[in-house]
Design a protein around this motif. Structure first.
Motif, PDB file in Angstrom:
ATOM      1  N   ARG A 287      -3.820 -13.391  21.062  1.00 49.01           N
ATOM      2  CA  ARG A 287      -3.554 -11.971  20.869  1.00 49.01           C
ATOM      3  C   ARG A 287      -4.498 -11.410  19.804  1.00 49.01           C
ATOM      4  NH1 ARG A 287       2.330 -13.688  21.475  1.00 49.01           N
ATOM      5  NH2 ARG A 287       2.947 -12.749  23.471  1.00 49.01           N
ATOM      6  N   PRO A 288      -4.803 -10.126  19.887  1.00 49.66           N
ATOM      7  CA  PRO A 288      -5.701  -9.549  18.879  1.00 49.66           C
ATOM      8  C   PRO A 288      -5.045  -9.532  17.507  1.00 49.66           C
ATOM      9  CG  PRO A 288      -4.766  -7.825  20.255  1.00 49.66           C
ATOM     10  CD  PRO A 288      -4.386  -9.129  20.886  1.00 49.66           C
ATOM     11  N   VAL A 289      -5.870  -9.714  16.486  1.00 47.74           N
ATOM     12  CA  VAL A 289      -5.424  -9.567  15.100  1.00 47.74           C
ATOM     13  C   VAL A 289      -5.540  -8.092  14.733  1.00 47.74           C
ATOM     14  CG1 VAL A 289      -5.844 -10.212  12.699  1.00 47.74           C
ATOM     15  CG2 VAL A 289      -6.123 -11.904  14.537  1.00 47.74           C
ATOM     16  N   LEU A 290      -4.469  -7.527  14.194  1.00 53.33           N
ATOM     17  CA  LEU A 290      -4.396  -6.102  13.918  1.00 53.33           C
ATOM     18  C   LEU A 290      -4.589  -5.828  12.444  1.00 53.33           C
ATOM     19  CD1 LEU A 290      -1.257  -5.306  16.112  1.00 53.33           C
ATOM     20  CD2 LEU A 290      -3.662  -5.416  16.814  1.00 53.33           C
ATOM     21  N   GLY A 291      -5.389  -4.822  12.127  1.00 52.24           N
ATOM     22  CA  GLY A 291      -5.624  -4.430  10.748  1.00 52.24           C
ATOM     23  C   GLY A 291      -4.997  -3.082  10.444  1.00 52.24           C
ATOM     24  N   ILE A 292      -4.345  -2.995   9.285  1.00 51.09           N
ATOM     25  CA  ILE A 292      -3.752  -1.738   8.823  1.00 51.09           C
ATOM     26  C   ILE A 292      -4.337  -1.429   7.449  1.00 51.09           C
ATOM     27  CG2 ILE A 292      -1.621  -0.576   8.118  1.00 51.09           C
ATOM     28  CD1 ILE A 292      -0.131  -2.254  10.164  1.00 51.09           C
ATOM     29  N   PRO A 293      -4.912  -0.235   7.272  1.00 53.59           N
ATOM     30  CA  PRO A 293      -5.529   0.081   5.982  1.00 53.59           C
ATOM     31  C   PRO A 293      -4.504   0.161   4.853  1.00 53.59           C
ATOM     32  CG  PRO A 293      -6.321   1.557   7.709  1.00 53.59           C
ATOM     33  CD  PRO A 293      -5.138   0.827   8.268  1.00 53.59           C
ATOM     34  N   LYS A 294      -4.879  -0.371   3.701  1.00 55.35           N
ATOM     35  CA  LYS A 294      -4.111  -0.127   2.491  1.00 55.35           C
ATOM     36  C   LYS A 294      -4.531   1.213   1.893  1.00 55.35           C
ATOM     37  CE  LYS A 294      -3.533  -4.975   0.997  1.00 55.35           C
ATOM     38  NZ  LYS A 294      -3.876  -5.952  -0.071  1.00 55.35           N
ATOM     39  N   GLY A 295      -3.725   1.716   0.952  1.00 58.27           N
ATOM     40  CA  GLY A 295      -4.116   2.916   0.236  1.00 58.27           C
ATOM     41  C   GLY A 295      -3.497   4.178   0.796  1.00 58.27           C
ATOM     42  N   VAL A 296      -4.105   5.305   0.434  1.00 61.75           N
ATOM     43  CA  VAL A 296      -3.531   6.605   0.748  1.00 61.75           C
ATOM     44  C   VAL A 296      -3.492   6.871   2.251  1.00 61.75           C
ATOM     45  CG1 VAL A 296      -5.680   7.937   0.646  1.00 61.75           C
ATOM     46  CG2 VAL A 296      -3.527   9.022  -0.002  1.00 61.75           C
ATOM     47  N   TYR A 297      -4.363   6.211   3.024  1.00 60.59           N
ATOM     48  CA  TYR A 297      -4.419   6.447   4.470  1.00 60.59           C
ATOM     49  C   TYR A 297      -3.046   6.360   5.102  1.00 60.59           C
ATOM     50  CZ  TYR A 297      -5.720   5.824   9.387  1.00 60.59           C
ATOM     51  OH  TYR A 297      -5.815   5.951  10.763  1.00 60.59           O
ATOM     52  N   MET A 298      -2.267   5.327   4.772  1.00 65.23           N
ATOM     53  CA  MET A 298      -0.984   5.117   5.425  1.00 65.23           C
ATOM     54  C   MET A 298       0.139   5.949   4.823  1.00 65.23           C
ATOM     55  SD  MET A 298      -1.598   3.326   7.999  1.00 65.23           S
ATOM     56  CE  MET A 298       0.085   3.039   8.520  1.00 65.23           C
ATOM     57  N   GLU A 299      -0.202   6.847   3.917  1.00 58.28           N
ATOM     58  CA  GLU A 299       0.790   7.773   3.372  1.00 58.28           C
ATOM     59  C   GLU A 299       0.692   9.152   4.018  1.00 58.28           C
ATOM     60  OE1 GLU A 299       3.126   6.563   1.451  1.00 58.28           O
ATOM     61  OE2 GLU A 299       2.060   4.644   1.612  1.00 58.28           O
ATOM     62  N   LEU A 300      -0.302   9.351   4.887  1.00 56.48           N
ATOM     63  CA  LEU A 300      -0.546  10.683   5.458  1.00 56.48           C
ATOM     64  C   LEU A 300       0.284  10.897   6.722  1.00 56.48           C
ATOM     65  CD1 LEU A 300      -4.418  10.811   4.991  1.00 56.48           C
ATOM     66  CD2 LEU A 300      -2.662  11.764   3.503  1.00 56.48           C
ATOM     67  N   MET A 301       1.592  10.688   6.604  1.00 58.26           N
ATOM     68  CA  MET A 301       2.470  10.832   7.770  1.00 58.26           C
ATOM     69  C   MET A 301       3.879  11.154   7.299  1.00 58.26           C
ATOM     70  SD  MET A 301       2.919   6.821   8.819  1.00 58.26           S
ATOM     71  CE  MET A 301       1.252   6.341   8.369  1.00 58.26           C
ATOM     72  N   SER A 302       4.650  11.718   8.200  1.00 56.32           N
ATOM     73  CA  SER A 302       6.040  12.026   7.881  1.00 56.32           C
ATOM     74  C   SER A 302       6.869  10.751   7.842  1.00 56.32           C
ATOM     75  CB  SER A 302       6.615  12.972   8.932  1.00 56.32           C
ATOM     76  OG  SER A 302       6.798  12.282  10.170  1.00 56.32           O
ATOM     77  N   GLY A 303       8.057  10.851   7.258  1.00 57.13           N
ATOM     78  CA  GLY A 303       8.963   9.717   7.220  1.00 57.13           C
ATOM     79  C   GLY A 303       9.357   9.251   8.611  1.00 57.13           C
ATOM     80  N   GLU A 304       9.560  10.182   9.531  1.00 57.00           N
ATOM     81  CA  GLU A 304       9.920   9.818  10.908  1.00 57.00           C
ATOM     82  C   GLU A 304       8.807   9.017  11.571  1.00 57.00           C
ATOM     83  OE1 GLU A 304      12.860  12.891  13.117  1.00 57.00           O
ATOM     84  OE2 GLU A 304      10.888  13.692  12.610  1.00 57.00           O
ATOM     85  N   VAL A 305       7.575   9.481  11.403  1.00 56.61           N
ATOM     86  CA  VAL A 305       6.440   8.781  12.013  1.00 56.61           C
ATOM     87  C   VAL A 305       6.282   7.400  11.398  1.00 56.61           C
ATOM     88  CG1 VAL A 305       3.927   8.811  12.264  1.00 56.61           C
ATOM     89  CG2 VAL A 305       5.243  10.892  12.680  1.00 56.61           C
ATOM     90  N   LYS A 306       6.447   7.310  10.098  1.00 51.13           N
ATOM     91  CA  LYS A 306       6.329   6.014   9.427  1.00 51.13           C
ATOM     92  C   LYS A 306       7.367   5.035   9.957  1.00 51.13           C
ATOM     93  CE  LYS A 306       5.124   4.326   4.883  1.00 51.13           C
ATOM     94  NZ  LYS A 306       4.901   4.719   3.476  1.00 51.13           N
ATOM     95  N   ALA A 307       8.600   5.517  10.173  1.00 52.92           N
ATOM     96  CA  ALA A 307       9.654   4.645  10.687  1.00 52.92           C
ATOM     97  C   ALA A 307       9.323   4.145  12.090  1.00 52.92           C
ATOM     98  CB  ALA A 307      10.990   5.389  10.673  1.00 52.92           C
TER      99      ALA A 307
END
Length: 439
Positions: free
Chosen positions: A240-260
């Motif tokens: 399966r592909p290895v998935l990368g998620i950025p650290k930092g402010v990038y992953m804060e640019l979303m609503s609480g619903e989207v984050k959930a």
């Protein structure tokens, strides 16, 4: 909801069936257009749309009158964003400027579509010069909400089932955002992969042609036909592909619903055995959070419109006027610095993927679901823009809903590796469906 199922691959398969009728395809298209277009306003109004389509049909029938093999898109209606020049149709680009000033020679992509047998269904609505401005288009899932911008009409036409394929462009977010909001697949190839001749450009260092379909199989079929030098790619390694998620402010640019929703999707993938790595990115948070990319775009916009703006400023909408005036104040040295940063970030991301063993970067496609029309917001640049700045290919998959509204899941590949991106997305896509409350 104003949604109809339409499959590009099914239509392509029917072309060679006995009894296939180009007239029947056109009649069905016109019937749906009459039912849906008054509600969603995906297309730039024409004086006589039926006449234009009849002429397109007649030309196809003259070219393929016998039993010879028909081209793969024979008679299939394809919508084209009103930034691309199409012979026989004016280019207005969402502007009040005269079409005589804006219309130019048809580019290679539209020429290829016609050579493949496509019927150009019409020009789709865009914000003025793909920058900003009022649009009439509505979201087929809920007409009180925006379809996104600036490829609003193209995404809405596909979502509603008017066309199985539509062409858009992206600078900051203009394929990924409307795809997310309208619940369709949006594919933005690597920068420069699809030629930009015959396109009115917002920012030549950024702009990329993209495509919309209702599902991934259709997008793979479209890419194979329309992206130059496309090579079928299969993932030979069964891992399966290895998935990368950025650290930092990038992953804060979303609503609480989207984050959930996103966290639930990632947790589901991890339960299936996918490896997810959280990675420190080779960019400054200010690039994501600040206005450096917007200044870059406005600087290039001002230079591209220098002569026309000097003579016809009053015909520009206020947001574009203001953007050009700001752009005129940006020194050329700053623009050159941004172009150098683009190349550096492109290389750094490619090296980082190799170093960390990342196959795909993943994130929500947008920080929220489609805003209401009265909010005058057609999307957020935070999640897709930095990848486009680096020229990376990206896909938005329609695999989640919050309430009645879609939310896309964004997958990003390495620059120039578009075929590998779609192959990995094919592998991961079936495991992403998420239905929120009220769906």
């Amino acid at each position: 909801m104003l949604i109809h199922k339409v499959s590009l691959t099914e239509m392509m398969n029917r072309i060679h069936n006995p009894g296939y009728s180009l007239g029947n395809v056109l009649d069905l298209y016109l019937e749906r257009l009459g039912q849906l277009e008054p509600h969603i306003h995906a297309f730039v109004p024409e004086i006589d749309a039926k006449l234009h389509l009849d002429l397109e049909q007649e030309e196809l029938l003259r070219s393929y009158s016998g039993e010879e093999m028909k081209p793969p898109l024979f008679g299939i209606p394809v919508a084209v964003k009103d930034l691309l020049h199409v012979d026989g149709l004016p280019t207005r680009a969402g502007s009040q400027l005269s079409a005589e000033l804006l219309t130019g020679a048809q580019g290679s992509l539209v020429t290829k579509l016609r050579a493949l047998g496509a019927l150009i269904a019409g020009k789709t609505v865009t914000e003025e010069f793909a920058y900003n401005g009022p649009i009439a288009t509505r979201n087929p899932h809920h007409t009180g909400h925006t379809p996104g911008g600036s490829s609003a009409g193209s995404a809405a036409a596909v979502a509603a089932g008017l066309c199985p394929l539509a062409v858009g462009t992206q600078t900051l977010r203009s394929v990924i955002a409307p795809a997310s909001f309208c619940g369709v697949v949006g594919f933005k190839p690597s920068y420069g992969r699809v030629p930009l001749d015959g396109v009115l450009l917002l920012s030549p260092s950024f702009d990329t042609i993209g495509f919309f379909t209702q599902d991934l199989a259709d997008m793979e079929a479209a890419a194979a036909l329309l992206v130059p030098d496309w090579t079928a790619h299969s993932v030979e390694d069964p891992r399966r592909p290895v998935l990368g998620i950025p650290k930092g402010v990038y992953m804060e640019l979303m609503s609480g619903e989207v984050k959930a929703v996103f966290e639930a999707q990632i947790a589901g993938l991890e339960r299936l055995g996918y490896e997810v790595r959280y990675v420190k990115m080779p960019w400054e948070d200010e690039l994501i959070y600040g206005n450096a990319m917007l200044r870059f775009i406005e600087g290039e916009l001002a230079r591209g419109h220098e002569h026309m703006f000097a003579e016809h400023r009053a015909d520009y909408g206020v947001p574009v006027q203001e953007a050009i005036l700001r752009g005129q104040q940006i020194p050329e040295e700053e623009l050159e610095q941004c172009r150098r940063l683009q190349g550096t970030l492109r290389r750094d991301l490619k090296e980082l993927m190799t170093q960390e063993g990342i196959d795909l970067w993943v994130s929500p496609a947008q920080g929220g679901t489609a805003p209401k029309v009265e909010d005058h917001n057609t999307g957020w640049s935070g999640m897709p823009a930095v990848w486009g700045f680096a020229g990376c290919p990206s896909v938005s998959l329609p695999v989640a809903t919050i309430g009645e509204l879609p939310l896309g899941f964004q997958c990003i590949g390495s620059y120039g590796e578009d075929e590998a991106l779609l192959a990995w997305v094919r592998e991961i896509g079936p495991h992403l469906n998420y239905k929120g409350t009220g769906a």
